[in-house]
Design a protein around this motif. Structure first.
Motif, PDB file in Angstrom:
ATOM      1  N   ASP A  20       0.871  -1.184   0.000  1.00  0.00           N
ATOM      2  CA  ASP A  20       0.000   0.000   0.000  1.00  0.00           C
ATOM      3  C   ASP A  20       0.903   1.227   0.000  1.00  0.00           C
ATOM      4  OD1 ASP A  20      -1.893   1.954   0.373  1.00  0.00           O
ATOM      5  OD2 ASP A  20      -2.900   0.986   2.052  1.00  0.00           O
ATOM      6  N   GLY A  21       1.291   1.673  -1.192  1.00  0.00           N
ATOM      7  CA  GLY A  21       2.258   2.761  -1.290  1.00  0.00           C
ATOM      8  C   GLY A  21       3.605   2.300  -0.784  1.00  0.00           C
ATOM      9  N   LEU A  39       7.294   0.377   5.248  1.00  0.00           N
ATOM     10  CA  LEU A  39       8.332  -0.556   4.801  1.00  0.00           C
ATOM     11  C   LEU A  39       9.709  -0.148   5.284  1.00  0.00           C
ATOM     12  CD1 LEU A  39       7.187  -1.342   1.161  1.00  0.00           C
ATOM     13  CD2 LEU A  39       7.623  -3.032   2.947  1.00  0.00           C
ATOM     14  N   VAL A  40       9.930   1.144   5.470  1.00  0.00           N
ATOM     15  CA  VAL A  40      11.252   1.611   5.875  1.00  0.00           C
ATOM     16  C   VAL A  40      11.645   1.058   7.243  1.00  0.00           C
ATOM     17  CG1 VAL A  40      10.467   3.730   7.019  1.00  0.00           C
ATOM     18  CG2 VAL A  40      12.735   3.668   5.925  1.00  0.00           C
ATOM     19  N   ARG A  41      10.665   0.595   8.018  1.00  0.00           N
ATOM     20  CA  ARG A  41      10.944   0.050   9.354  1.00  0.00           C
ATOM     21  C   ARG A  41      11.236  -1.443   9.327  1.00  0.00           C
ATOM     22  NH1 ARG A  41       6.008   2.118  13.014  1.00  0.00           N
ATOM     23  NH2 ARG A  41       6.550   0.177  14.081  1.00  0.00           N
ATOM     24  N   ILE A  42      11.176  -2.073   8.139  1.00  0.00           N
ATOM     25  CA  ILE A  42      11.262  -3.533   8.060  1.00  0.00           C
ATOM     26  C   ILE A  42      12.422  -3.952   7.170  1.00  0.00           C
ATOM     27  CG2 ILE A  42      10.018  -5.647   7.463  1.00  0.00           C
ATOM     28  CD1 ILE A  42       7.423  -3.970   7.642  1.00  0.00           C
ATOM     29  N   ASP A  43      13.300  -4.795   7.704  1.00  0.00           N
ATOM     30  CA  ASP A  43      14.389  -5.382   6.916  1.00  0.00           C
ATOM     31  C   ASP A  43      14.017  -6.747   6.355  1.00  0.00           C
ATOM     32  OD1 ASP A  43      16.162  -3.308   7.146  1.00  0.00           O
ATOM     33  OD2 ASP A  43      17.136  -4.092   8.948  1.00  0.00           O
ATOM     34  N   GLN A  44      13.143  -7.475   7.043  1.00  0.00           N
ATOM     35  CA  GLN A  44      12.723  -8.788   6.557  1.00  0.00           C
ATOM     36  C   GLN A  44      11.350  -9.152   7.116  1.00  0.00           C
ATOM     37  OE1 GLN A  44      14.971 -12.238   7.872  1.00  0.00           O
ATOM     38  NE2 GLN A  44      15.707 -11.189   9.689  1.00  0.00           N
ATOM     39  N   LEU A  45      10.655 -10.018   6.381  1.00  0.00           N
ATOM     40  CA  LEU A  45       9.352 -10.530   6.809  1.00  0.00           C
ATOM     41  C   LEU A  45       9.489 -12.022   7.061  1.00  0.00           C
ATOM     42  CD1 LEU A  45       8.725  -8.055   4.745  1.00  0.00           C
ATOM     43  CD2 LEU A  45       6.417  -8.983   4.733  1.00  0.00           C
ATOM     44  N   VAL A  46       8.835 -12.494   8.120  1.00  0.00           N
ATOM     45  CA  VAL A  46       8.791 -13.924   8.428  1.00  0.00           C
ATOM     46  C   VAL A  46       7.321 -14.295   8.539  1.00  0.00           C
ATOM     47  CG1 VAL A  46       9.444 -15.733  10.040  1.00  0.00           C
ATOM     48  CG2 VAL A  46      10.975 -13.794   9.662  1.00  0.00           C
ATOM     49  N   ASP A  56       2.593  -7.910  -5.639  1.00  0.00           N
ATOM     50  CA  ASP A  56       3.167  -6.558  -5.608  1.00  0.00           C
ATOM     51  C   ASP A  56       4.100  -6.388  -4.419  1.00  0.00           C
ATOM     52  OD1 ASP A  56       1.868  -5.826  -7.888  1.00  0.00           O
ATOM     53  OD2 ASP A  56       0.246  -4.736  -6.876  1.00  0.00           O
ATOM     54  N   LEU A  57       3.703  -6.912  -3.267  1.00  0.00           N
ATOM     55  CA  LEU A  57       4.554  -6.789  -2.086  1.00  0.00           C
ATOM     56  C   LEU A  57       5.824  -7.621  -2.230  1.00  0.00           C
ATOM     57  CD1 LEU A  57       5.122  -5.761   0.744  1.00  0.00           C
ATOM     58  CD2 LEU A  57       3.675  -7.598   1.655  1.00  0.00           C
ATOM     59  N   LEU A  58       5.687  -8.853  -2.779  1.00  0.00           N
ATOM     60  CA  LEU A  58       6.870  -9.692  -2.988  1.00  0.00           C
ATOM     61  C   LEU A  58       7.865  -9.023  -3.939  1.00  0.00           C
ATOM     62  CD1 LEU A  58       5.604 -13.381  -3.294  1.00  0.00           C
ATOM     63  CD2 LEU A  58       7.211 -12.465  -1.617  1.00  0.00           C
ATOM     64  N   ASN A  65      15.808  -5.638  -1.701  1.00  0.00           N
ATOM     65  CA  ASN A  65      16.669  -6.603  -0.998  1.00  0.00           C
ATOM     66  C   ASN A  65      16.151  -6.916   0.402  1.00  0.00           C
ATOM     67  OD1 ASN A  65      18.671  -7.079  -2.991  1.00  0.00           O
ATOM     68  ND2 ASN A  65      19.551  -5.067  -2.560  1.00  0.00           N
ATOM     69  N   ARG A  66      14.829  -6.981   0.509  1.00  0.00           N
ATOM     70  CA  ARG A  66      14.191  -7.286   1.794  1.00  0.00           C
ATOM     71  C   ARG A  66      13.804  -8.764   1.785  1.00  0.00           C
ATOM     72  NH1 ARG A  66      10.955  -3.644   1.390  1.00  0.00           N
ATOM     73  NH2 ARG A  66      11.947  -2.075   2.715  1.00  0.00           N
ATOM     74  N   GLY A  67      14.363  -9.553   2.685  1.00  0.00           N
ATOM     75  CA  GLY A  67      14.109 -10.986   2.689  1.00  0.00           C
ATOM     76  C   GLY A  67      12.702 -11.335   3.156  1.00  0.00           C
ATOM     77  N   VAL A  68      12.133 -12.379   2.558  1.00  0.00           N
ATOM     78  CA  VAL A  68      10.848 -12.932   2.995  1.00  0.00           C
ATOM     79  C   VAL A  68      11.060 -14.420   3.256  1.00  0.00           C
ATOM     80  CG1 VAL A  68       8.424 -13.336   2.431  1.00  0.00           C
ATOM     81  CG2 VAL A  68       9.574 -11.268   1.586  1.00  0.00           C
ATOM     82  N   THR A  69      10.760 -14.858   4.469  1.00  0.00           N
ATOM     83  CA  THR A  69      10.954 -16.252   4.862  1.00  0.00           C
ATOM     84  C   THR A  69       9.616 -16.889   5.192  1.00  0.00           C
ATOM     85  OG1 THR A  69      13.140 -15.750   5.783  1.00  0.00           O
ATOM     86  CG2 THR A  69      12.090 -17.786   6.525  1.00  0.00           C
ATOM     87  N   TRP A  70       9.415 -18.127   4.695  1.00  0.00           N
ATOM     88  CA  TRP A  70       8.205 -18.896   4.991  1.00  0.00           C
ATOM     89  C   TRP A  70       8.542 -20.034   5.942  1.00  0.00           C
ATOM     90  CZ3 TRP A  70       9.004 -16.588   0.338  1.00  0.00           C
ATOM     91  CH2 TRP A  70       7.947 -15.844  -0.214  1.00  0.00           C
TER      92      TRP A  70
END
Length: 338
Positions: A20-21, A39-46, A56-58, A65-70
């Protein structure tokens, strides 16, 4: 949803994450309202299985270069995405050269095992201080065994022997778990865990693995080229190596505290027909909240000569390991609690 040290954890099934923006919009049909996070507050998502992420978010996370882990519902690593690899390729070349040099590989592997055994010993001695006399003597005897294993590691001349020493020490440690928390069964079970303690322990190791893989990638190291753990497709060997010294104090102590305080209740776990134990949604929420609090605790770091939050220790150790590979320090020094 939990945000800590620039990592967003989302565990509730049915949740969906959208771009969202310049924010992440977090939606769940049973939780109305607009919930967004810059997003500026987040380095990675788990995220756990059952949580959806929009394309779009992915794509935005990949571009940044923001990691996403499942993770599975029980915290087992399923996969990870990221952007362009970070760091100097010369560092990765040196990482591979160290792996191919038998002497260097053994020296690095010995350091990881020594850190693990010393922190096993530190944890045992800390618990023994408050134990009644008979149990105290048994715990200190187990700590002495780990001190003897440390001496054997120092004189070890092959990776096979080193793995044997590490394996024997780990088995003795987990067989002694009832000494550390009376209601915990002896031994270690996983895939699937067969009791609540091993279930939460596996969950904690999954959280630590996410943190260590992210730290290695931020430094520019390849998480899949390790030294103690064998190189195998799909196995982050270096992450598993670096986890060894961190497991006893950052995960084992954390989980033992939960059980000694009787915070994990019957409603927090469920048993499947095959006998495996998994966390319920309420259980995951509890453990994540406590994990977030534990990551803020500071630990003394002898190399830096100051205290460091637990959540940043993987990053510190990854950078120290990179310094060793570059030749800026003669040996890798594992983190040992003081």
């Amino acid at each position: 949803m939990t945000e800590l040290l620039r990592t967003l954890f989302v565990a509730t099934p049915g949740t969906s994450l959208h771009l969202d923006g310049d924010t992440v919009r977090i939606y769940h049909p049973e939780r109305p309202g607009r919930n967004v996070l810059p997003l500026v507050r987040i380095d990675q998502l788990v995220v756990w299985r059952g949580v959806d992420i929009s394309n779009d978010l992915l794509l935005r996370c990949t571009a940044d270069n923001r990691g996403v882990t499942w993770l599975s519902r029980n915290g087992r690593f399923l996969g990870r995405t990221g952007g362009n690899q970070i760091g100097n390729p010369r560092l990765r070349l040196e990482q591979a050269r160290a792996h191919d040099d038998a002497g260097r590989r053994l020296a690095i592997a010995r350091a990881f095992v020594a850190g693990k055994l010393q922190n096993y010993r530190q944890l045992l001695l800390r618990i023994a201080r408050d134990a009644e006399p008979e149990r105290q003597a048994e715990i200190r005897s187990l700590a002495t065994l780990h001190a003897e294993s440390l001496s054997a590691v120092a004189g070890c001349t092959s990776l096979t022997d080193l793995l044997g020493i590490e394996g024997a020490a780990a088995r003795a440690y987990f067989q002694g778990m009832p000494l550390l928390a009376p209601e915990i069964p002896p031994g270690r079970t996983r895939r699937p865990p067969e009791d609540a303690f091993n279930c939460v322990l596996s969950f904690g190791y999954g959280m630590l693995r996410v943190a260590v893989v992210g730290a290695l990638e931020q430094v520019g190291l390849d998480p899949y080229i390790g030294y103690l753990h064998g190189v195998r497709s799909g196995k982050p060997a270096l992450a598993l190596d670096l986890m060894e010294e961190l497991r006893p104090l950052l995960v084992d102590r954390f989980v033992l505290t939960l059980f000694n305080r009787k915070e994990v209740l019957d409603k927090h776990t469920t048993r499947d027909p095959a006998g495996g134990v998994a966390l319920t949604d309420e259980g995951r929420t509890l453990v994540l909240e406590r994990w977030s609090q534990a990551r803020e605790r500071t630990w003394r770091h002898a190399e830096l000569k100051r205290s460091v939050p637990a959540g940043l220790l993987p990053n510190v150790q990854a950078r120290l390991f990179a310094r060793h590979l570059r030749g800026d320090q003669p040996a890798y020094t594992p983190w040992i609690a003081h």
